[in-house]
Write an enzyme that holds these catalytic residues in place. Structure first.
Site, PDB file in Angstrom:
ATOM      1  N   TYR A 141       0.850  -1.300   0.103  1.00  0.00           N
ATOM      2  CA  TYR A 141      -0.057  -0.004  -0.021  1.00  0.00           C
ATOM      3  C   TYR A 141       0.760   1.109  -0.113  1.00  0.00           C
ATOM      4  O   TYR A 141       0.332   2.088  -0.728  1.00  0.00           O
ATOM      5  CB  TYR A 141      -0.988   0.227   1.216  1.00  0.00           C
ATOM      6  N   LYS A 191       4.560 -14.950   1.147  1.00  0.00           N
ATOM      7  CA  LYS A 191       4.998 -15.554   0.004  1.00  0.00           C
ATOM      8  C   LYS A 191       6.401 -15.621  -0.287  1.00  0.00           C
ATOM      9  O   LYS A 191       6.956 -15.031  -1.167  1.00  0.00           O
ATOM     10  CB  LYS A 191       4.368 -14.526  -1.188  1.00  0.00           C
TER      11      LYS A 191
END
Ligand code: IPM
Ligand code: MG
Length: 360
Positions: A141, A191
């Site tokens: 973000y 991830k």
């Protein structure tokens, strides 16, 4: 006397906040808690009235309050504006950043009175109770963004950046919460097989784990996590993850609790904490007395618990919500055959009434 900054915002924001204050006033009277609510503009409503989505006055009010209660921001009316004027980025994300609210805690709890409300099977969802700790002031973000012309056309870039200190502080908060939880289990979602930022994230979580030998740390890939949440949600208790992963996973997880309209959140870490439902401004149903005010009302309960240390009052709201659901009252989003459909205002009235009637 506690000073509460109230930022209703856009869309269904004002409606759900009205019901929340109704319930907070009821519990305040019952538990002898004095709260003063001061409203200010935020989001598109602020942009229309003052030219900016988050004014210095509103920020000042937030800084000088004991807690902030926010409805929702944004709507189609402001969707085509440049990003520095869009309510989401220029008010909500800026508020999180300015106030240093790096931890957004999202509580996914399936109330016993609503087991029939989840679209998932009872055997799968019954007993679900988990917290997603979403990092909220960094990650995808807030990394550098750009959009530029190239020989082939255009190119847009978003960057996922994390500094050690940002991962450490959210990690520490997560380990502390896991330590206090009966299961002492922490799932760190990343991830790691693809992203450099996830490799740093995992290294730091592993380092912290040495300081918390009583907590069982598990790493999980975000794609697997998305699947595990609907396969077997009871395996989770405390989860911690990157900003964007947390945004996506919590919308998914909210359905375990019946609806996005049931998911409250607390943003903490800075000087003043902010409480808001995890859902958006739902412009399609705004002003129609259709929105589910329970996520906002439950955010009010979180405010009592975390900012006002009023555990009894917080529990009283949560109990009242469950009683109302058990009695069969439902807004449209959690409606099921044979239940009684009510609007936003009626739902707020029912919870406030139940708060007043139930014994402490
Ligand atoms: C949320 C919302 C916000 C976010 C939007 C409105 C910017 O989706 O609180 O989850 O993405 O953080
Ligand atoms: Mg979201």
């Amino acid at each position: 006397m506690y000073n509460i900054a109230v930022l209703p915002g856009d869309g269904i924001g004002p409606e759900i906040i009205t019901e929340t204050i109704k319930v907070l006033q009821a519990v305040g009277e019952k538990c002898g808690l004095e709260m003063k609510f001061t409203e200010a503009l935020v989001g598109g409503a602020a942009l229309d009235a003052t030219g900016v989505p988050l004014s210095d006055e509103t920020l000042e009010l937030c800084y000088n309050s004991d807690a902030i209660l926010l409805g929702a921001v944004g709507g189609p009316k402001w969707d085509t504006l440049p990003v520095h004027l869009r309510p989401e980025a220029a008010s909500l994300l800026r508020l999180r950043k300015e106030l240093d609210l790096f931890a957004n805690l999202r509580f996914v709890k399936l109330f016993p009175g609503l087991v029939d409300g989840s679209p998932l099977k009872r055997e799968i969802v019954e007993g679900t109770e988990l917290v997603v700790i979403r990092e909220a002031t960094g990650g995808l973000y807030f990394g550098e963004k750009k959009r530029e012309r190239t020989a082939e056309g255009e190119r847009a870039v978003d960057t996922l950046v994390y500094n050690t200190f940002e991962i450490e502080r959210i990690g520490r908060l997560a380990f502390e919460m896991a330590r206090k939880h009966p299961r002492k289990h922490l799932t760190s979602v990343d991830k790691h097989n693809v992203l450099a930022s996830s490799r740093l994230w995992r290294d730091i979580m592993n380092k912290l784990a040495k300081e918390y030998p009583d907590v069982n740390l598990e790493h999980m890939y975000v794609d697997n996590c998305a699947m595990q949440l609907v396969r077997n949600p009871r395996q989770f208790s405390i989860m911690v993850t990157e900003n964007m992963f947390g945004d996506i996973l919590t919308d998914e997880a909210s359905m375990l609790a019946g609806s996005i309209g049931m998911l409250p959140s607390a943003s903490i870490g800075g000087k003043v904490a902010l409480y808001e439902p995890a859902h958006g401004s739902a412009p399609d149903i705004a002003g129609q007395n259709k929105a589910n005010p329970l996520a906002a009302i439950l955010s009010g309960a979180l405010m009592l618990r975390y900012s006002l240390s009023a555990e009894e009052a917080a529990l009283s709201i949560e109990k009242a919500v469950n009683s109302v659901l058990e009695a069969g009252y439902r807004t449209g989003d959690i409606m099921a055959p044979g239940m009684k459909r009510v609007g936003t205002v009626e739902m707020g009235d029912l919870v406030a009434k139940s708060v007043k009637e139930e014994a402490l």
